[in-house]
Scaffold this motif. Structure first.
Motif: not given
Length: 378
Positions: A122-135, A288-302
């Motif tokens: 059994i090997v345990e990995i983080d979600l970020e490692e599952a996102f990128t893949g690893l050895t 917004v936090d995202a796997l692979g880097g922060e993203l921008e999200l435009e929030v509309a008024s209302g």
């Protein structure tokens, strides 16, 4: 005429409704007659393969039912054609069907060392490692061939002798008599464990096993997008077989640790960000936090509390594919809880000036509210 052009029942000389016992009996009788080690007929090998192929199909309930309905074409379409062709030696068919070669004697029989067991780690990995893949370096305990005796089990300079208990047959037989006749009981020889030979001097390092358990590190390539609980097979990295036998496989179970920022749903990710009441009312650019880097999200008024925005292609990679899942962002709107007197007066003034039209939703926003309400109730 090849077997593909002949009826399997005709090949074995049995009726279509023959029981499995009748099929086996017919096969045994024909095999003893046609086995190339016994028969002098020039086509004995081909005919032996035909009856073995017929036997394989007619003793498999699934394939026999398909053959009875649709014939040879049905087996081909169903991917259930006979696999007899994988036997490297015709004498092996008896080991596969009956557990022994009924023609060869102890002296002529060749035994193959048993394949080693598989192992699991059994090997345990983080979600970020599952996102990128690893050895991943996975520690394992594995049985490997003993170097001192070259996996033979014998102390260097010594050999093995024929087992005196079974005479080299690897099995012992006992004949018993009752009212129904004679019965022959056969079992693996307890002295040589079925090998037919006994070591003169067992190896001092492995006690005659030909294997030793060692600690190793297995480098495992974990692909991007792997899911929690999936297994990776590494061929030939399992335990070594008994006395030079082929090694088994290693199976590594991948456990993906939960990430507090995200909830995974297949290849999609879900997260949430917190907006103030004024941000939601006036609109803004959120990060917004995202796997692979922060993203921008435009929030509309209302923007309404609980609204969900989809960032396409920012979820998890899909295994064995170039596509990616999506990232869904829920917008939570925080209401003020600790206002100063001045802030309260300003809010009260806004409340007096705002009429019903200030809160009138757009048609699609109204539908979205009820859709979210129904989803929450479900």
């Amino acid at each position: 005429m090849s077997t593909t052009e002949r009826d399997y029942y005709d090949v074995l000389g049995v009726k279509r409704g023959a029981s499995e016992i009748q099929v086996k009996k017919a096969f045994r009788a024909l095999a003893r007659e046609l086995h190339p080690d016994v028969s002098t007929s020039p086509d004995a090998e081909q005919r032996f393969r035909e009856i073995a192929e017929a036997y394989e199909v007619l003793t498999d309930p699934e394939r026999r039912a398909l053959y009875d309905r649709l014939g040879h074409a049905g087996l081909r379409r169903g991917g259930l054609e006979p696999t007899f062709s994988h036997f490297g030696d015709l004498s092996d068919v008896f080991a596969a069907f009956f557990g022994e070669d009924v023609f060869s004697g102890a002296a002529s029989r060749t035994r193959r060392s048993a394949r080693g067991p598989d192992l699991q780690a059994i090997v345990e990995i983080d979600l970020e490692e599952a996102f990128t893949g690893l050895t991943a370096a996975v520690p394992i305990e594995v049985a490997v061939g003993c170097e001192r005796c070259a996996a033979s089990g014998s102390e260097p300079g010594t050999g093995a002798r024929e087992c005196s208990t079974c005479g080299g047959a690897g099995v012992v037989r006992r004949v018993s008599q009752n009212v129904f006749g004679q019965f022959v009981h056969q079992q693996t020889c307890p002295e040589c464990r079925g090998l037919g030979r006994v070591l003169e001097t067992p190896c001092a390092d492995c006690d005659g096993e030909g294997r030793r358990v060692v600690q190793r590190t297995l480098d495992v390539d974990v692909p991007a997008g792997i899911h929690d609980g999936q297994r990776i097979r590494i061929r030939g990295e399992g335990h070594a077989g008994f006395q030079s036998g082929e090694s088994g496989n290693a199976f590594v179970v991948v456990r993906v640790r939960p990430d507090p920022r995200f909830v995974r749903d297949g290849d999609d990710l879900h997260t949430a960000i917190r907006l103030t009441m004024t941000d939601a009312a006036l609109g803004m650019t959120a990060r917004v936090d995202a796997l692979g880097g922060e993203l921008e999200l435009e929030v509309a008024s209302g923007t309404q509390p609980g609204a969900v925005r989809a960032l396409r292609g920012h979820g998890m990679p899909t295994l064995r594919s170039s596509r990616r899942g999506d990232l869904y962002v829920r917008l939570d709107v925080a209401m003020p809880t600790n206002m100063t007197e001045e802030q309260r007066l300003l809010l009260e003034d806004f409340g007096r000036q705002a009429g019903p039209e200030t809160y009138e939703p757009e048609d699609d926003e109204d539908e979205g509210f009820f859709r979210r309400l129904k989803s929450a109730l479900r």
